[in-house]
Design an enzyme around this catalytic site. Structure first.
Site, PDB file in Angstrom:
ATOM      1  N   GLY A  33       7.610   4.135   6.098  1.00  0.00           N
ATOM      2  CA  GLY A  33       7.151   2.981   5.315  1.00  0.00           C
ATOM      3  C   GLY A  33       7.884   2.919   3.982  1.00  0.00           C
ATOM      4  N   HIS A  34       7.938   4.063   3.297  1.00  0.00           N
ATOM      5  CA  HIS A  34       8.695   4.131   2.034  1.00  0.00           C
ATOM      6  C   HIS A  34      10.175   3.819   2.281  1.00  0.00           C
ATOM      7  CE1 HIS A  34       5.319   7.097   1.182  1.00  0.00           C
ATOM      8  NE2 HIS A  34       5.195   6.262   0.183  1.00  0.00           N
ATOM      9  N   GLN A  58      -4.933   6.911 -10.981  1.00  0.00           N
ATOM     10  CA  GLN A  58      -5.424   6.004  -9.943  1.00  0.00           C
ATOM     11  C   GLN A  58      -6.275   6.714  -8.898  1.00  0.00           C
ATOM     12  OE1 GLN A  58      -1.235   5.024  -8.683  1.00  0.00           O
ATOM     13  NE2 GLN A  58      -2.199   4.868  -6.670  1.00  0.00           N
ATOM     14  N   GLN A 145       3.144  -4.177   2.266  1.00  0.00           N
ATOM     15  CA  GLN A 145       2.039  -5.050   2.692  1.00  0.00           C
ATOM     16  C   GLN A 145       0.788  -4.239   3.017  1.00  0.00           C
ATOM     17  OE1 GLN A 145       2.777  -7.314   6.341  1.00  0.00           O
ATOM     18  NE2 GLN A 145       0.575  -7.207   6.699  1.00  0.00           N
ATOM     19  N   GLN A 150      -3.269  -4.103  -3.600  1.00  0.00           N
ATOM     20  CA  GLN A 150      -2.357  -3.585  -4.636  1.00  0.00           C
ATOM     21  C   GLN A 150      -1.294  -4.646  -4.958  1.00  0.00           C
ATOM     22  OE1 GLN A 150      -0.918   0.613  -5.213  1.00  0.00           O
ATOM     23  NE2 GLN A 150       0.724  -0.068  -3.901  1.00  0.00           N
ATOM     24  N   ARG A 184      -1.427  10.033   4.213  1.00  0.00           N
ATOM     25  CA  ARG A 184      -2.657  10.753   4.545  1.00  0.00           C
ATOM     26  C   ARG A 184      -2.808  10.993   6.047  1.00  0.00           C
ATOM     27  NH1 ARG A 184      -4.338   7.345   0.150  1.00  0.00           N
ATOM     28  NH2 ARG A 184      -5.161   8.585  -1.576  1.00  0.00           N
TER      29      ARG A 184
HETATM   30  P1  PAJ Z   1       2.408   5.247  -2.142  1.00  0.00           P
HETATM   31  O1  PAJ Z   1       1.115   5.366  -1.410  1.00  0.00           O
HETATM   32  O2  PAJ Z   1       3.359   6.399  -2.150  1.00  0.00           O
HETATM   33  O3  PAJ Z   1       3.148   3.997  -1.582  1.00  0.00           O
HETATM   34  C1  PAJ Z   1       4.358   3.565  -2.153  1.00  0.00           C
HETATM   35  C2  PAJ Z   1       4.689   2.205  -1.579  1.00  0.00           C
HETATM   36  O4  PAJ Z   1       4.908   2.331  -0.163  1.00  0.00           O
HETATM   37  C3  PAJ Z   1       3.515   1.208  -1.744  1.00  0.00           C
HETATM   38  O5  PAJ Z   1       4.043  -0.053  -2.156  1.00  0.00           O
HETATM   39  C4  PAJ Z   1       2.913   1.154  -0.368  1.00  0.00           C
HETATM   40  O6  PAJ Z   1       2.273  -0.089  -0.080  1.00  0.00           O
HETATM   41  C5  PAJ Z   1       4.151   1.346   0.509  1.00  0.00           C
HETATM   42  N1  PAJ Z   1       3.773   1.795   1.856  1.00  0.00           N
HETATM   43  C6  PAJ Z   1       2.947   2.818   2.184  1.00  0.00           C
HETATM   44  N2  PAJ Z   1       2.794   2.896   3.523  1.00  0.00           N
HETATM   45  C7  PAJ Z   1       3.539   1.892   4.050  1.00  0.00           C
HETATM   46  C8  PAJ Z   1       3.793   1.451   5.391  1.00  0.00           C
HETATM   47  N3  PAJ Z   1       3.253   2.036   6.463  1.00  0.00           N
HETATM   48  N4  PAJ Z   1       4.617   0.380   5.559  1.00  0.00           N
HETATM   49  C9  PAJ Z   1       5.167  -0.244   4.467  1.00  0.00           C
HETATM   50  N5  PAJ Z   1       4.978   0.148   3.200  1.00  0.00           N
HETATM   51  C10 PAJ Z   1       4.171   1.193   2.980  1.00  0.00           C
HETATM   52  O7  PAJ Z   1       1.127   2.833  -3.415  1.00  0.00           O
HETATM   53  C11 PAJ Z   1       1.407   3.792  -4.125  1.00  0.00           C
HETATM   54  O8  PAJ Z   1       2.114   4.892  -3.691  1.00  0.00           O
HETATM   55  C12 PAJ Z   1       1.012   3.839  -5.595  1.00  0.00           C
HETATM   56  O9  PAJ Z   1      -0.167   3.104  -5.772  1.00  0.00           O
HETATM   57  C13 PAJ Z   1       2.120   3.332  -6.553  1.00  0.00           C
HETATM   58  C14 PAJ Z   1       2.452   1.863  -6.288  1.00  0.00           C
HETATM   59  C15 PAJ Z   1       3.374   4.197  -6.436  1.00  0.00           C
HETATM   60  C16 PAJ Z   1       1.605   3.429  -8.021  1.00  0.00           C
HETATM   61  O10 PAJ Z   1       1.295   4.735  -8.339  1.00  0.00           O
END
Ligand code: PAJ
Length: 265
Positions: A33-34, A58, A145, A150, A184
């Site tokens: 995802g990242h 957070q 998404q 968020q 997670r």
């Molecule tokens: P984190 O949970 O590490 O997620 C970082 C980014 O990856 C977020 O924008 C999240 O929506 C995206 N993401 C996570 N899983 C995903 C998936 N399966 N498909 C697409 N994108 C995915 O979200 C955070 O961190 C924090 O709240 C942050 C924005 C870094 C602020 O601390």
């Protein structure tokens, strides 16, 4: 790739980047995802900055913060392979030094759903995002998404404070079985994972019902297969209509959503 840990080092590294810069904020434990966010940022910008910071502000539960997966060495390798130019991996003290007292409170977008279940969560997200946007001064910042509320909070932040950047949203990346990738997920045993799959399946049932003209929330709720939801709810995201749900299995929370109408990108 350069790894920087202080605000000063980040400012210096930022000055050396030419052209358009894409920022991908993360808390590490990087998965596909990242990687989708990093790939989009690479495709649309001259350079990519990734932040790697498990933001204590957070987390509403100390146990969740303590249990959050961390593997910086691997994350740095993954980021380098993804073509990231600069990783900002500060300590908590670097971003919240003693005497820190300024917080950003987004109102309506941060209320309901996750906002109600995790008091202070979006205040921590909005604050760290504003700080990252100010430090990195990106042309665009990338969000998933999967965390739809968020996205709503960050969009409100950018709009209300007239921040000079564009927010880009990347579709949810899923495992072959349909479970949305999440840092997670590693905490799940095979039986729990099987139960968690009811969440994306129920959202599909809800989307199907919506297309037929039926109530998507009722249909998804009825299809949860014994999973107790924290919520199943509609979310209006700047005109896009999203069906979002969260459930808890053991101590682990799962979020997911599907777009019923419109476009998040
Ligand atoms: P984190 O949970 O590490 O997620 C970082 C980014 O990856 C977020 O924008 C999240 O929506 C995206 N993401 C996570 N899983 C995903 C998936 N399966 N498909 C697409 N994108 C995915 O979200 C955070 O961190 C924090 O709240 C942050 C924005 C870094 C602020 O601390």
């Amino acid at each position: 790739m350069k790894t920087v840990r202080t605000v000063e080092e980040l400012r210096e590294a930022r000055r050396s980047l030419a052209g358009e810069v894409g920022l991908v904020p993360t808390m590490g434990a990087l998965h596909d995802g990242h990687l989708a966010l990093l790939a989009a940022a690479r495709a649309e910008n001259d350079a990519v900055v990734m932040s790697l910071f498990v933001n204590p502000a957070q987390f509403d539960e100390a146990s969740d913060l303590a249990a959050y997966p961390r593997d910086e060495e691997r994350d740095l390798q993954v980021a380098a392979e993804a073509g990231v130019a600069v990783v900002f991996a500060p300590s908590a003290e670097e971003l919240y030094p003693s005497g820190y007292q300024t917080w950003v409170e987004v109102e309506a977008a941060a209320q309901g759903l996750e906002g109600d279940l995790r008091p202070g969560h979006f205040r921590g997200v909005a604050t760290v995002c504003l700080k990252l946007f100010t430090l990195v001064q990106p042309t665009r910042a990338y969000f998933g998404q999967k965390d739809a509320q968020q996205v709503a909070v960050v969009r409100a932040l950018v709009r209300d404070l007239a921040l000079p950047l564009e927010i880009r949203v990347v579709p949810t990346v899923r495992d072959v079985d349909g479970l949305a990738l999440s840092s997670r997920n590693g905490r799940l045993g095979p039986a729990e994972r099987g139960r968690a799959l009811a969440l994306p399946r129920a959202l599909d049932v809800g989307a199907e019902a919506y297309r037929r003209g039926d109530d998507p929330v009722a249909a998804a709720t009825a299809a949860l297969d014994g999973l107790t939801p924290d919520y199943v709810s509609l979310l209006d995201l700047d005109g896009a209509l999203v069906l979002a749900a969260a459930a808890r299995i053991g101590t682990t929370r799962f979020l997911d959503n599907v777009i019923l109408e419109g476009d998040l990108a």
